[in-house]
Design an enzyme around this catalytic site. Structure first.
Site: not given
Ligand SMILES: Nc1nc2c(ncn2[C@@H]2O[C@H](COP(=O)(O)OP(=O)(O)OP(=O)(O)O)[C@@H](O)[C@H]2O)c(=O)[nH]1
Length: 345
Positions: A268, A233, A225, A238, A242
Protein backbone atom coordinates in the site's frame (compact mmCIF):
# COMPACT_ATOMS: atom_id res chain seq x y z
CA UNK A 1 32.40 -12.78 -26.98
CA UNK A 2 30.86 -9.38 -26.21
CA UNK A 3 33.80 -7.32 -27.47
CA UNK A 4 31.40 -5.00 -29.33
CA UNK A 5 29.94 -3.64 -26.08
CA UNK A 6 32.72 -1.10 -25.82
CA UNK A 7 31.49 0.41 -29.11
CA UNK A 8 27.84 0.54 -27.99
CA UNK A 9 27.86 0.90 -24.19
CA UNK A 10 24.25 2.17 -24.24
CA UNK A 11 22.92 -1.20 -25.50
CA UNK A 12 22.06 -3.10 -22.30
CA UNK A 13 21.74 -6.86 -21.89
CA UNK A 14 17.93 -6.65 -21.78
CA UNK A 15 17.78 -4.47 -24.89
CA UNK A 16 16.22 -5.97 -28.04
CA UNK A 17 19.26 -4.64 -29.89
CA UNK A 18 21.66 -6.71 -27.81
CA UNK A 19 21.41 -9.85 -29.94
CA UNK A 20 21.20 -7.81 -33.13
CA UNK A 21 24.55 -6.26 -32.29
CA UNK A 22 25.98 -9.72 -31.59
CA UNK A 23 24.78 -10.95 -35.00
CA UNK A 24 25.94 -7.82 -36.79
CA UNK A 25 29.51 -7.96 -35.50
CA UNK A 26 29.65 -11.76 -35.98
CA UNK A 27 28.65 -11.33 -39.64
CA UNK A 28 31.31 -8.71 -40.17
CA UNK A 29 34.05 -10.76 -38.51
CA UNK A 30 33.08 -14.05 -40.21
CA UNK A 31 32.86 -12.41 -43.64
CA UNK A 32 36.12 -10.58 -43.06
CA UNK A 33 37.88 -13.88 -42.19
CA UNK A 34 36.21 -15.95 -44.92
CA UNK A 35 36.91 -13.39 -47.65
CA UNK A 36 40.54 -13.08 -46.57
CA UNK A 37 41.01 -16.85 -46.55
CA UNK A 38 39.23 -17.54 -49.85
CA UNK A 39 41.16 -14.71 -51.54
CA UNK A 40 44.41 -16.46 -50.60
CA UNK A 41 43.07 -19.90 -51.61
CA UNK A 42 41.75 -18.64 -54.94
CA UNK A 43 45.15 -17.22 -55.81
CA UNK A 44 47.43 -19.92 -54.45
CA UNK A 45 45.53 -23.23 -54.72
CA UNK A 46 42.48 -22.89 -56.98
CA UNK A 47 43.93 -20.49 -59.50
CA UNK A 48 40.79 -18.40 -59.89
CA UNK A 49 42.08 -14.80 -59.81
CA UNK A 50 38.77 -13.27 -60.97
CA UNK A 51 37.05 -14.75 -57.87
CA UNK A 52 40.03 -13.73 -55.73
CA UNK A 53 39.49 -10.10 -56.76
CA UNK A 54 35.91 -10.33 -55.49
CA UNK A 55 37.09 -11.99 -52.25
CA UNK A 56 39.66 -9.31 -51.75
CA UNK A 57 37.06 -6.57 -52.35
CA UNK A 58 34.77 -8.27 -49.79
CA UNK A 59 37.67 -8.47 -47.34
CA UNK A 60 38.39 -4.74 -47.65
CA UNK A 61 34.70 -3.75 -47.62
CA UNK A 62 33.82 -5.73 -44.48
CA UNK A 63 37.00 -4.49 -42.77
CA UNK A 64 36.16 -0.87 -43.57
CA UNK A 65 32.55 -1.39 -42.49
CA UNK A 66 33.65 -2.89 -39.18
CA UNK A 67 35.92 0.08 -38.59
CA UNK A 68 33.24 2.62 -39.54
CA UNK A 69 30.42 1.00 -37.57
CA UNK A 70 32.49 0.48 -34.44
CA UNK A 71 33.86 4.03 -34.44
CA UNK A 72 30.65 5.81 -35.27
CA UNK A 73 28.56 3.75 -32.90
CA UNK A 74 25.22 4.61 -34.54
CA UNK A 75 23.57 1.25 -34.31
CA UNK A 76 20.55 1.98 -36.53
CA UNK A 77 22.85 3.08 -39.36
CA UNK A 78 25.13 0.10 -38.69
CA UNK A 79 22.25 -2.33 -39.27
CA UNK A 80 21.34 -0.77 -42.62
CA UNK A 81 24.95 -0.68 -43.77
CA UNK A 82 25.60 -4.30 -42.87
CA UNK A 83 22.42 -5.53 -44.57
CA UNK A 84 23.18 -3.47 -47.70
CA UNK A 85 26.78 -4.69 -47.94
CA UNK A 86 25.67 -8.27 -47.34
CA UNK A 87 23.10 -8.02 -50.16
CA UNK A 88 25.73 -6.56 -52.48
CA UNK A 89 28.29 -9.26 -51.69
CA UNK A 90 25.85 -12.17 -52.00
CA UNK A 91 24.52 -10.94 -55.33
CA UNK A 92 28.00 -10.27 -56.67
CA UNK A 93 28.99 -13.79 -55.68
CA UNK A 94 25.90 -15.20 -57.42
CA UNK A 95 26.81 -13.14 -60.51
CA UNK A 96 30.45 -14.24 -60.59
CA UNK A 97 29.64 -17.92 -60.21
CA UNK A 98 27.14 -17.60 -63.10
CA UNK A 99 24.65 -20.15 -61.82
CA UNK A 100 27.21 -22.93 -61.33
CA UNK A 101 27.41 -25.23 -58.28
CA UNK A 102 24.04 -23.88 -57.06
CA UNK A 103 26.09 -21.13 -55.41
CA UNK A 104 23.16 -18.72 -55.91
CA UNK A 105 21.62 -20.56 -52.94
CA UNK A 106 23.81 -18.35 -50.76
CA UNK A 107 21.28 -15.58 -51.40
CA UNK A 108 18.86 -17.52 -49.14
CA UNK A 109 20.94 -16.71 -46.04
CA UNK A 110 20.00 -13.07 -46.58
CA UNK A 111 16.26 -12.96 -45.59
CA UNK A 112 16.59 -14.11 -41.93
CA UNK A 113 19.41 -11.63 -41.36
CA UNK A 114 17.52 -8.77 -43.03
CA UNK A 115 14.31 -9.44 -41.08
CA UNK A 116 16.13 -9.79 -37.78
CA UNK A 117 18.19 -6.63 -38.20
CA UNK A 118 15.67 -4.38 -39.99
CA UNK A 119 12.30 -5.64 -38.75
CA UNK A 120 9.30 -7.10 -40.61
CA UNK A 121 8.51 -4.06 -42.73
CA UNK A 122 11.91 -2.97 -44.01
CA UNK A 123 13.12 -6.57 -44.00
CA UNK A 124 10.31 -7.60 -46.36
CA UNK A 125 10.98 -4.75 -48.79
CA UNK A 126 14.71 -5.23 -48.80
CA UNK A 127 14.43 -9.00 -49.27
CA UNK A 128 11.93 -8.57 -52.08
CA UNK A 129 14.38 -6.24 -53.82
CA UNK A 130 17.25 -8.72 -53.46
CA UNK A 131 15.04 -11.60 -54.63
CA UNK A 132 13.90 -9.67 -57.72
CA UNK A 133 17.50 -8.68 -58.62
CA UNK A 134 18.81 -12.22 -58.07
CA UNK A 135 15.95 -13.79 -60.05
CA UNK A 136 16.51 -11.36 -62.96
CA UNK A 137 20.19 -12.23 -62.98
CA UNK A 138 19.54 -15.99 -62.85
CA UNK A 139 16.94 -15.67 -65.62
CA UNK A 140 19.69 -14.14 -67.78
CA UNK A 141 22.00 -17.11 -67.02
CA UNK A 142 19.16 -19.54 -67.71
CA UNK A 143 18.33 -17.98 -71.07
CA UNK A 144 21.95 -17.78 -72.15
CA UNK A 145 22.46 -21.45 -71.13
CA UNK A 146 25.72 -20.43 -69.47
CA UNK A 147 25.40 -23.07 -66.75
CA UNK A 148 24.06 -26.57 -67.34
CA UNK A 149 23.19 -26.90 -63.62
CA UNK A 150 20.75 -24.01 -63.63
CA UNK A 151 17.56 -25.62 -64.90
CA UNK A 152 14.14 -23.99 -65.13
CA UNK A 153 13.04 -26.17 -62.20
CA UNK A 154 15.95 -24.97 -60.02
CA UNK A 155 15.21 -21.36 -61.00
CA UNK A 156 11.51 -21.68 -60.09
CA UNK A 157 12.34 -23.41 -56.81
CA UNK A 158 14.69 -20.55 -55.96
CA UNK A 159 11.90 -18.00 -56.45
CA UNK A 160 9.29 -20.05 -54.58
CA UNK A 161 11.59 -20.57 -51.59
CA UNK A 162 12.37 -16.84 -51.59
CA UNK A 163 8.67 -15.87 -51.57
CA UNK A 164 7.89 -18.44 -48.85
CA UNK A 165 10.76 -17.08 -46.74
CA UNK A 166 9.46 -13.51 -47.04
CA UNK A 167 5.93 -14.50 -46.02
CA UNK A 168 6.99 -16.76 -43.15
CA UNK A 169 9.67 -14.43 -41.80
CA UNK A 170 7.33 -11.46 -41.91
CA UNK A 171 4.80 -13.36 -39.85
CA UNK A 172 7.45 -14.69 -37.46
CA UNK A 173 9.26 -11.39 -36.92
CA UNK A 174 5.99 -9.47 -36.43
CA UNK A 175 4.75 -11.88 -33.76
CA UNK A 176 8.17 -12.03 -32.09
CA UNK A 177 8.33 -8.24 -31.82
CA UNK A 178 4.74 -7.99 -30.57
CA UNK A 179 5.43 -10.60 -27.88
CA UNK A 180 8.58 -8.73 -26.87
CA UNK A 181 6.73 -5.41 -26.56
CA UNK A 182 3.99 -7.04 -24.48
CA UNK A 183 6.44 -8.76 -22.18
CA UNK A 184 8.46 -5.58 -21.83
CA UNK A 185 5.33 -3.67 -20.79
CA UNK A 186 4.29 -6.40 -18.33
CA UNK A 187 7.73 -6.45 -16.77
CA UNK A 188 7.57 -2.76 -15.86
CA UNK A 189 3.90 -2.46 -14.91
CA UNK A 190 2.09 -3.21 -11.67
CA UNK A 191 -0.87 -5.37 -12.77
CA UNK A 192 -3.36 -4.04 -10.19
CA UNK A 193 -2.87 -0.29 -10.62
CA UNK A 194 -1.18 -0.17 -14.06
CA UNK A 195 1.44 2.12 -12.52
CA UNK A 196 5.18 1.55 -12.97
CA UNK A 197 6.36 -1.26 -10.74
CA UNK A 198 9.28 -1.04 -8.34
CA UNK A 199 11.76 -2.58 -10.77
CA UNK A 200 11.03 0.08 -13.35
CA UNK A 201 10.89 3.01 -10.98
CA UNK A 202 14.24 1.91 -9.51
CA UNK A 203 15.81 2.09 -12.95
CA UNK A 204 14.14 5.41 -13.83
CA UNK A 205 15.21 6.96 -10.56
CA UNK A 206 18.78 5.76 -11.02
CA UNK A 207 18.89 7.35 -14.52
CA UNK A 208 17.32 10.55 -13.23
CA UNK A 209 19.79 10.84 -10.38
CA UNK A 210 22.77 10.59 -12.70
CA UNK A 211 21.36 13.34 -14.91
CA UNK A 212 20.41 15.44 -11.83
CA UNK A 213 24.00 15.25 -10.61
CA UNK A 214 25.38 16.04 -14.07
CA UNK A 215 23.11 19.10 -14.53
CA UNK A 216 23.00 20.13 -10.89
CA UNK A 217 19.21 19.84 -10.74
CA UNK A 218 16.89 18.91 -7.88
CA UNK A 219 15.09 15.60 -7.97
CA UNK A 220 12.56 15.04 -5.20
CA UNK A 221 10.77 11.90 -4.12
CA UNK A 222 7.59 11.44 -2.13
CA UNK A 223 7.03 8.09 -0.43
CA UNK A 224 3.36 7.65 0.38
CA UNK A 225 1.65 5.01 2.52
CA UNK A 226 -2.10 4.54 2.99
CA UNK A 227 -3.11 4.90 6.65
CA UNK A 228 -4.82 1.98 8.37
CA UNK A 229 -5.12 0.03 5.16
CA UNK A 230 -5.40 -3.24 7.06
CA UNK A 231 -8.60 -1.92 8.65
CA UNK A 232 -10.01 -1.06 5.19
CA UNK A 233 -9.31 -4.61 4.02
CA UNK A 234 -10.73 -6.13 7.19
CA UNK A 235 -13.88 -4.01 7.25
CA UNK A 236 -14.66 -3.67 3.54
CA UNK A 237 -12.99 -6.75 2.08
CA UNK A 238 -9.90 -7.20 -0.09
CA UNK A 239 -11.73 -6.33 -3.31
CA UNK A 240 -12.58 -2.89 -1.99
CA UNK A 241 -9.00 -2.65 -0.70
CA UNK A 242 -7.84 -3.27 -4.28
CA UNK A 243 -10.26 -0.62 -5.58
CA UNK A 244 -8.83 1.89 -3.09
CA UNK A 245 -5.34 1.17 -4.43
CA UNK A 246 -6.57 1.65 -8.01
CA UNK A 247 -8.46 4.84 -7.21
CA UNK A 248 -5.48 6.32 -5.37
CA UNK A 249 -3.21 5.41 -8.28
CA UNK A 250 -5.59 7.31 -10.60
CA UNK A 251 -5.77 10.30 -8.29
CA UNK A 252 -1.99 10.55 -7.92
CA UNK A 253 -1.46 10.24 -11.66
CA UNK A 254 -3.98 13.01 -12.30
CA UNK A 255 -2.26 15.34 -9.81
CA UNK A 256 1.34 15.19 -11.02
CA UNK A 257 3.03 16.78 -14.01
CA UNK A 258 3.78 14.82 -17.17
CA UNK A 259 7.46 14.46 -16.36
CA UNK A 260 6.81 13.10 -12.86
CA UNK A 261 6.77 9.35 -12.31
CA UNK A 262 4.21 7.59 -10.14
CA UNK A 263 4.93 4.02 -9.15
CA UNK A 264 3.66 1.36 -6.79
CA UNK A 265 6.50 0.81 -4.38
CA UNK A 266 5.02 -2.06 -2.38
CA UNK A 267 1.66 -3.28 -0.99
CA UNK A 268 0.00 0.00 0.00
CA UNK A 269 3.01 2.21 -0.66
CA UNK A 270 3.50 4.52 -3.64
CA UNK A 271 6.56 6.45 -4.77
CA UNK A 272 6.36 9.74 -6.66
CA UNK A 273 9.54 10.85 -8.40
CA UNK A 274 9.57 14.52 -9.39
CA UNK A 275 12.45 15.69 -11.56
CA UNK A 276 13.50 19.33 -11.36
CA UNK A 277 11.47 19.86 -8.19
CA UNK A 278 12.58 21.44 -4.93
CA UNK A 279 11.57 20.24 -1.49
CA UNK A 280 9.17 23.16 -1.09
CA UNK A 281 7.50 22.35 -4.42
CA UNK A 282 7.09 18.69 -3.51
CA UNK A 283 5.66 19.80 -0.14
CA UNK A 284 2.98 21.76 -2.03
CA UNK A 285 2.16 18.66 -4.05
CA UNK A 286 1.86 16.59 -0.86
CA UNK A 287 -0.47 19.21 0.65
CA UNK A 288 -2.68 19.05 -2.45
CA UNK A 289 -2.85 15.24 -2.19
CA UNK A 290 -3.79 15.38 1.51
CA UNK A 291 -6.40 18.03 0.77
CA UNK A 292 -7.92 16.05 -2.14
CA UNK A 293 -8.20 12.90 -0.03
CA UNK A 294 -9.70 14.72 2.94
CA UNK A 295 -12.16 16.43 0.64
CA UNK A 296 -14.07 13.39 -0.66
CA UNK A 297 -14.17 9.60 -0.25
CA UNK A 298 -12.11 7.48 -2.66
CA UNK A 299 -14.30 4.34 -2.83
CA UNK A 300 -17.63 3.36 -1.21
CA UNK A 301 -17.99 6.54 0.81
CA UNK A 302 -14.81 5.55 2.62
CA UNK A 303 -12.41 8.38 3.26
CA UNK A 304 -8.77 7.41 2.98
CA UNK A 305 -5.79 9.25 4.38
CA UNK A 306 -2.12 8.89 3.62
CA UNK A 307 1.18 9.60 5.35
CA UNK A 308 4.18 10.80 3.37
CA UNK A 309 7.91 11.29 3.62
CA UNK A 310 9.72 13.59 1.18
CA UNK A 311 13.41 13.88 0.31
CA UNK A 312 15.47 15.76 -2.25
CA UNK A 313 18.84 15.03 -3.81
CA UNK A 314 21.64 17.20 -2.40
CA UNK A 315 25.31 16.99 -1.41
CA UNK A 316 24.65 14.66 1.51
CA UNK A 317 21.91 12.64 -0.21
CA UNK A 318 23.41 11.59 -3.52
CA UNK A 319 22.61 7.94 -4.02
CA UNK A 320 19.24 6.38 -4.66
CA UNK A 321 19.52 4.22 -1.54
CA UNK A 322 20.13 7.26 0.68
CA UNK A 323 17.29 9.20 -0.93
CA UNK A 324 14.76 6.42 -0.45
CA UNK A 325 16.03 5.69 3.05
CA UNK A 326 15.54 9.34 4.03
CA UNK A 327 12.02 9.44 2.56
CA UNK A 328 11.23 6.17 4.37
CA UNK A 329 12.53 7.51 7.72
CA UNK A 330 10.37 10.60 7.28
CA UNK A 331 7.35 8.51 6.34
CA UNK A 332 7.86 6.59 9.57
CA UNK A 333 7.98 9.90 11.47
CA UNK A 334 4.74 10.98 9.76
CA UNK A 335 3.06 7.75 10.93
CA UNK A 336 4.34 8.33 14.46
CA UNK A 337 3.16 11.94 14.39
CA UNK A 338 -0.45 10.76 14.01
CA UNK A 339 -0.71 9.97 10.22
CA UNK A 340 -2.50 11.99 7.50
CA UNK A 341 0.52 14.30 7.16
CA UNK A 342 3.87 14.89 5.47
CA UNK A 343 7.33 15.03 7.00
CA UNK A 344 9.77 16.77 4.70
CA UNK A 345 12.66 17.82 6.89
N1 LIG B 1 -6.43 -5.36 -0.91
C1 LIG B 1 -5.08 -5.38 -0.92
N2 LIG B 1 -4.42 -5.31 0.25
C2 LIG B 1 -3.08 -5.30 0.22
C3 LIG B 1 -2.36 -5.36 -1.00
N3 LIG B 1 -1.04 -5.32 -0.68
C4 LIG B 1 -0.94 -5.24 0.64
N4 LIG B 1 -2.17 -5.22 1.22
C5 LIG B 1 -2.54 -5.13 2.63
O1 LIG B 1 -2.11 -3.91 3.17
C6 LIG B 1 -2.12 -4.07 4.59
C7 LIG B 1 -1.01 -3.27 5.19
O2 LIG B 1 -1.18 -3.31 6.57
P1 LIG B 1 -0.17 -2.66 7.59
O3 LIG B 1 1.25 -2.85 7.10
O4 LIG B 1 -0.48 -3.19 8.94
O5 LIG B 1 -0.43 -1.13 7.47
P2 LIG B 1 -1.70 -0.25 7.84
O6 LIG B 1 -2.87 -1.06 8.31
O7 LIG B 1 -1.94 0.63 6.68
O8 LIG B 1 -1.17 0.57 9.06
P3 LIG B 1 -0.32 1.91 9.00
O9 LIG B 1 0.60 1.79 7.88
O10 LIG B 1 0.38 1.96 10.33
O11 LIG B 1 -1.28 3.03 8.83
C8 LIG B 1 -2.02 -5.56 4.87
O12 LIG B 1 -3.24 -5.99 5.47
C9 LIG B 1 -1.87 -6.18 3.49
O13 LIG B 1 -2.53 -7.43 3.38
C10 LIG B 1 -3.09 -5.46 -2.22
O14 LIG B 1 -2.56 -5.53 -3.31
N5 LIG B 1 -4.46 -5.45 -2.13
Amino acid sequence: MKFWRKYHPNIGKDDPEYHQAGLLYSILLVFFGVFGLTAILNITVIDAPHIAVFDFAGFILTGLLYFYVSRRGDFALARWLVVSVLALLLMTFAYLSQGSNYSFLWVSVFPPIAFFLLGPQAGAWFTTGVLVCSATMLKGFLESGISGELTLGAFLNFIEVGVAQILLLRHYETSRRMAYTRLEKLSVTDPLTSLHNRLHIDKKLEDLLSSSRAHDQHTSVLLLDIDNFKAINDEEGHLIGDKVLQALAGLLTSMVREQDIVGRWGGEEFLLVCPNTSLSEVTQLADRIIHALNEKPLVNNRKVTVSMGAAVVNESVETMEKLIQLADDRLYQAKKAGKNCLVAG
